[in-house]
Design a protein around this motif. Structure first.
Motif, PDB file in Angstrom:
ATOM      1  N   TYR A  38       0.827  -1.214   0.000  1.00 23.40           N
ATOM      2  CA  TYR A  38       0.000   0.000   0.000  1.00 23.40           C
ATOM      3  C   TYR A  38       0.859   1.261   0.000  1.00 23.40           C
ATOM      4  O   TYR A  38       1.770   1.414   0.800  1.00 23.40           O
ATOM      5  N   ASN A  39       0.511   2.175  -0.897  1.00 21.75           N
ATOM      6  CA  ASN A  39       1.051   3.529  -0.880  1.00 21.75           C
ATOM      7  C   ASN A  39      -0.023   4.526  -0.434  1.00 21.75           C
ATOM      8  O   ASN A  39       0.286   5.644  -0.038  1.00 21.75           O
ATOM      9  N   PHE A  40      -1.280   4.094  -0.552  1.00 22.70           N
ATOM     10  CA  PHE A  40      -2.422   4.943  -0.219  1.00 22.70           C
ATOM     11  C   PHE A  40      -3.529   4.017   0.273  1.00 22.70           C
ATOM     12  O   PHE A  40      -4.020   3.173  -0.472  1.00 22.70           O
ATOM     13  N   ASN A  41      -3.898   4.185   1.542  1.00 20.65           N
ATOM     14  CA  ASN A  41      -4.881   3.280   2.148  1.00 20.65           C
ATOM     15  C   ASN A  41      -5.743   4.098   3.093  1.00 20.65           C
ATOM     16  O   ASN A  41      -5.385   4.341   4.247  1.00 20.65           O
ATOM     17  N   CYS A  42      -6.886   4.563   2.588  1.00 19.56           N
ATOM     18  CA  CYS A  42      -7.741   5.440   3.383  1.00 19.56           C
ATOM     19  C   CYS A  42      -9.205   5.091   3.132  1.00 19.56           C
ATOM     20  O   CYS A  42      -9.628   4.945   1.979  1.00 19.56           O
ATOM     21  N   GLU A  43      -9.969   4.951   4.211  1.00 18.85           N
ATOM     22  CA  GLU A  43     -11.380   4.604   4.087  1.00 18.85           C
ATOM     23  C   GLU A  43     -12.205   5.738   3.490  1.00 18.85           C
ATOM     24  O   GLU A  43     -13.232   5.502   2.849  1.00 18.85           O
ATOM     25  N   TYR A  44     -11.753   6.973   3.697  1.00 17.67           N
ATOM     26  CA  TYR A  44     -12.518   8.096   3.151  1.00 17.67           C
ATOM     27  C   TYR A  44     -11.624   9.332   3.050  1.00 17.67           C
ATOM     28  O   TYR A  44     -11.132   9.824   4.064  1.00 17.67           O
ATOM     29  N   VAL A  45     -11.408   9.814   1.831  1.00 11.74           N
ATOM     30  CA  VAL A  45     -10.683  11.066   1.598  1.00 11.74           C
ATOM     31  C   VAL A  45     -11.739  12.153   1.389  1.00 11.74           C
ATOM     32  O   VAL A  45     -12.465  12.136   0.391  1.00 11.74           O
ATOM     33  N   PRO A  46     -11.849  13.109   2.328  1.00  8.68           N
ATOM     34  CA  PRO A  46     -12.999  14.026   2.332  1.00  8.68           C
ATOM     35  C   PRO A  46     -12.853  15.256   1.443  1.00  8.68           C
ATOM     36  O   PRO A  46     -13.529  16.270   1.655  1.00  8.68           O
ATOM     37  N   PHE A  47     -11.984  15.234   0.454  1.00  9.28           N
ATOM     38  CA  PHE A  47     -11.821  16.379  -0.441  1.00  9.28           C
ATOM     39  C   PHE A  47     -11.530  15.857  -1.836  1.00  9.28           C
ATOM     40  O   PHE A  47     -11.166  14.691  -1.981  1.00  9.28           O
ATOM     41  N   PRO A  48     -11.718  16.643  -2.912  1.00 13.63           N
ATOM     42  CA  PRO A  48     -12.434  17.921  -2.954  1.00 13.63           C
ATOM     43  C   PRO A  48     -13.940  17.623  -2.944  1.00 13.63           C
ATOM     44  O   PRO A  48     -14.345  16.671  -2.285  1.00 13.63           O
ATOM     45  N   LEU A  49     -14.737  18.368  -3.669  1.00 16.38           N
ATOM     46  CA  LEU A  49     -16.156  18.050  -3.847  1.00 16.38           C
ATOM     47  C   LEU A  49     -16.429  17.849  -5.332  1.00 16.38           C
ATOM     48  O   LEU A  49     -16.151  18.749  -6.125  1.00 16.38           O
TER      49      LEU A  49
END
Length: 355
Positions: free
Chosen positions: A146-157
């Motif tokens: 993993y280089n990027f492991n996020c359940e929710y990235v809140p940006f942009p819209l």
């Protein structure tokens, strides 16, 4: 009148309170779910084919390719580069790009493929398991970090949402160990919680008739930082190279450095300083006994501020670093016109020289 003012003030207070609770709730959720890898972890391994050993004095081909999670083809732009989009408007675009990337890889057979920005399960790529698709298409074993492991990235819209993505090394050569090596994270809380946690994907390949190993490092260094992140990550990479050569091993690192050199900057000069520009590779940081290999005959990446045009900013930021015991037979950037990704594949053919 006073009653109306009080009602309005109360209404505003309720709205502000709800928004504040939502922000606190989001921060709490991201904090609980934040990816916190160890300094060294076993990579995710999927071995389906019988491998063969690397041999001394025989040619070995590696191909590095940042595939842009199948979303950064010539028709697309990206908000972090000055564009407006997070992903293609239609799922079919992503699948078309991945199929095109598969064709490009098949047209350029390699013993080891070093791929960056490969999604496992991300909103931006419509939740396709690209690692599995590529592994099955090439009929190779795969090693993932993993280089990027996020359940929710809140940006942009609209938001990026869930991201599961990273580095994939594909090979039909025998691998005895595959390890995720964490790199420094330049971002502070709270941005850190929904940002990339970059790494090196190290694979160790035994060499037939030798007690030495070929150590291959797949990498994708920092892009959107002020420079300190790239420098710190590069320092860790260089130390790792030096350590392995000190053990007597053959060493090859390849991938997306997000850095260029003065020579390639002169050939592909910056058009607009206000938009994303690559870092400058500190060539003095390369340890003794190693060489940086970047083919400037063609650019290896393009800026995603707009869909591709003749005026699009291009750069050379992908390549390899090899130890002196690795003889370079060919280095070439493969020009596909950024049709399916915002990078070009870079192919390296070498020979491991026997003492």
């Amino acid at each position: 009148m006073k009653k109306n003012i009080k009602k309005i003030a109360k209404g505003i207070g309720i709205v502000v309170g709800v928004l504040l609770l939502a922000v606190i709730g989001l921060l709490g959720y991201l904090s609980v779910k934040e990816y916190r890898p160890e300094a060294r972890e076993a990579a995710l391994v999927s071995e389906e084919v019988s491998p063969t050993a690397v041999e001394l004095e025989s040619s070995l081909t590696l191909l590095s390719y940042n595939i842009g999670y199948g979303c950064l083809s010539a028709e697309e732009d990206f908000f972090m580069d000055g564009g407006s989009k997070v992903r293609p408007d239609e799922e079919g675009v992503v699948q078309k790009n991945i199929e095109g990337i598969m064709s490009e890889l098949k047209e350029n057979p390699a013993d080891i493929y070093l791929l960056q920005e490969v999604d496992l399960d991300s909103k931006r790529s419509y939740h396709h398991d690209q690692r599995l698709e590529l592994q099955e298409a090439l009929a190779y074993n795969s090693y993932f970090a993993y280089n990027f492991n996020c359940e929710y990235v809140p940006f942009p819209l609209p938001t990026i949402g869930k991201v599961k993505s990273g580095l994939v090394t594909l090979t039909d050569k025998k691998v005895t160990e595959a390890t995720r090596i964490a790199l420094p994270v330049p971002f502070k809380w709270p941005v850190r919680m929904a940002n990339l946690k970059r790494c090196l994907l190290e694979t160790r390949l035994p060499i037939a008739g030798s007690d030495k190993e070929l150590v291959v490092l797949n990498l994708h260094l920092e892009a959107y930082d002020s420079g300190e992140g790239k420098a710190a990550q590069t320092e860790i990479l260089m130390k790792r190279l030096e350590e392995e050569r000190g053990l007597g091993n053959y060493v090859i690192a390849g991938g997306d450095f997000n850095q260029t050199t003065p020579a390639w900057l002169e050939k592909y000069p910056t058009i607009d300083e206000d938009k994303w520009t690559p870092g400058m590779f500190d060539e003095a940081s390369i340890p003794e006994g190693f060489r940086l290999l970047m083919d400037g005959d063609k650019p290896t990446s393009r800026l995603n501020d707009t869909p591709l045009t003749k005026m699009t900013q291009k750069a050379v930021i992908d390549g390899f670093i090899v130890s002196d015991e690795v003889e370079v037979l060919e280095l070439a950037t493969l020009d596909y016109g950024f049709m399916h990704a915002d990078h070009s594949p870079v192919r390296l053919t070498v020979k491991l020289i026997e003492d």
